[in-house]
Enzyme design. Structure first.
Site, PDB file in Angstrom:
ATOM      1  N   ASP A  49       0.685  -1.049  -0.103  1.00 18.11           N
ATOM      2  CA  ASP A  49       0.010   0.015   0.104  1.00 18.11           C
ATOM      3  C   ASP A  49       0.939   1.427  -0.051  1.00 18.11           C
ATOM      4  OD1 ASP A  49      -2.310   1.617   0.360  1.00 18.11           O
ATOM      5  OD2 ASP A  49      -1.824   1.691   2.569  1.00 18.11           O
ATOM      6  N   ASP A 109      -0.206   4.929   1.070  1.00 18.25           N
ATOM      7  CA  ASP A 109      -0.516   5.876   2.178  1.00 18.25           C
ATOM      8  C   ASP A 109      -0.284   4.937   3.438  1.00 18.25           C
ATOM      9  OD1 ASP A 109      -1.802   8.338   0.697  1.00 18.25           O
ATOM     10  OD2 ASP A 109      -2.692   6.413  -0.172  1.00 18.25           O
TER      11      ASP A 109
END
EC number: 3.1.3.3
Length: 211
Positions: free
Chosen positions: A9, A11
């Site tokens: 991922d 963020d």
């Protein structure tokens, strides 16, 4: 050396920030956007609905906001080292994000990452419309991209790695050969086979190389 694929991922995993929150601050609605983000990441809100609501608050921003936002991004400790270490072993690294290509592509270029899946924001006449320009990246599309990239790279699923912090990372974390919750929300941490609670992504290498 075994071929591997690491998918992360962006963020709050690859980087320390949530890009949507930074864009919200630029639009003067930072607090409002951050509250929705937090609830969505905890799995308390439908991710698609929460994203559309936050993007709607960005309407009217000038597209120059993307460069300013990228300049505020900082890589998580160990992130660049993890990518370099992976590449030194001949592995591939991809990122999947509920964030936006307009900023994610700059992050990917700076980190030297091989693959990227993210959302796109609609821009008309140099201004954000408050709408998305393509299908929303969901937990299902994150998982599908992990599977697709593994095939593309000729990597057995047993040798894939997925790292994330939010509820929409759970399917890919549970499907990968090595699934790691990184400084994650409670629901994600409980669902993951492995967890890192210190903000140092290089700790993932110890887990990956354990076998």
């Amino acid at each position: 050396m075994t071929a591997r694929l690491i998918v992360m991922d962006i963020d709050s995993t690859l980087i320390n920030q949530e890009v949507i929150d930074l864009l919200g601050e630029e639009a003067g609605v930072g607090e409002q956007v951050a509250k929705i983000t937090e609830r969505a990441m905890r799995g308390e809100l439908d991710f698609k609905q929460a994203l559309e609501e936050r993007v709607g608050l960005l309407a009217g921003l000038d597209e120059s906001v993307f460069e300013r936002t990228f300049e505020r991004v900082t890589f998580t400790p160990g992130a660049l080292e993890l990518v370099r270490s992976a590449h030194s072993k001949g592995w591939k690294v991809g990122v999947v994000s509920g964030g936006f290509h307009e900023v994610a592509d700059k992050i990917v270029a700076a980190a030297g990452i091989d693959f990227c899946l993210a959302n796109r924001l609609e821009v008309v006449d140099g201004k954000l419309t408050g709408k998305l320009a393509a299908d929303i990246v969901t937990k299902e599309s994150k998982l599908i991209r992990l599977l697709d990239w593994a095939v593309e790279c000729g990597v057995d699923m047993a040798h894939t790695v997925a790292i994330g912090d939010g509820a929409n990372d759970i399917p890919m974390i549970q499907t990968a050969g090595t699934g790691i919750a990184f400084c994650a929300k409670p629901k994600t941490r409980e669902a993951a086979p492995f967890a890192i609670d210190e903000r140092n992504l290089m700790l993932a290498m110890d887990i990956i190389l354990r076998d």
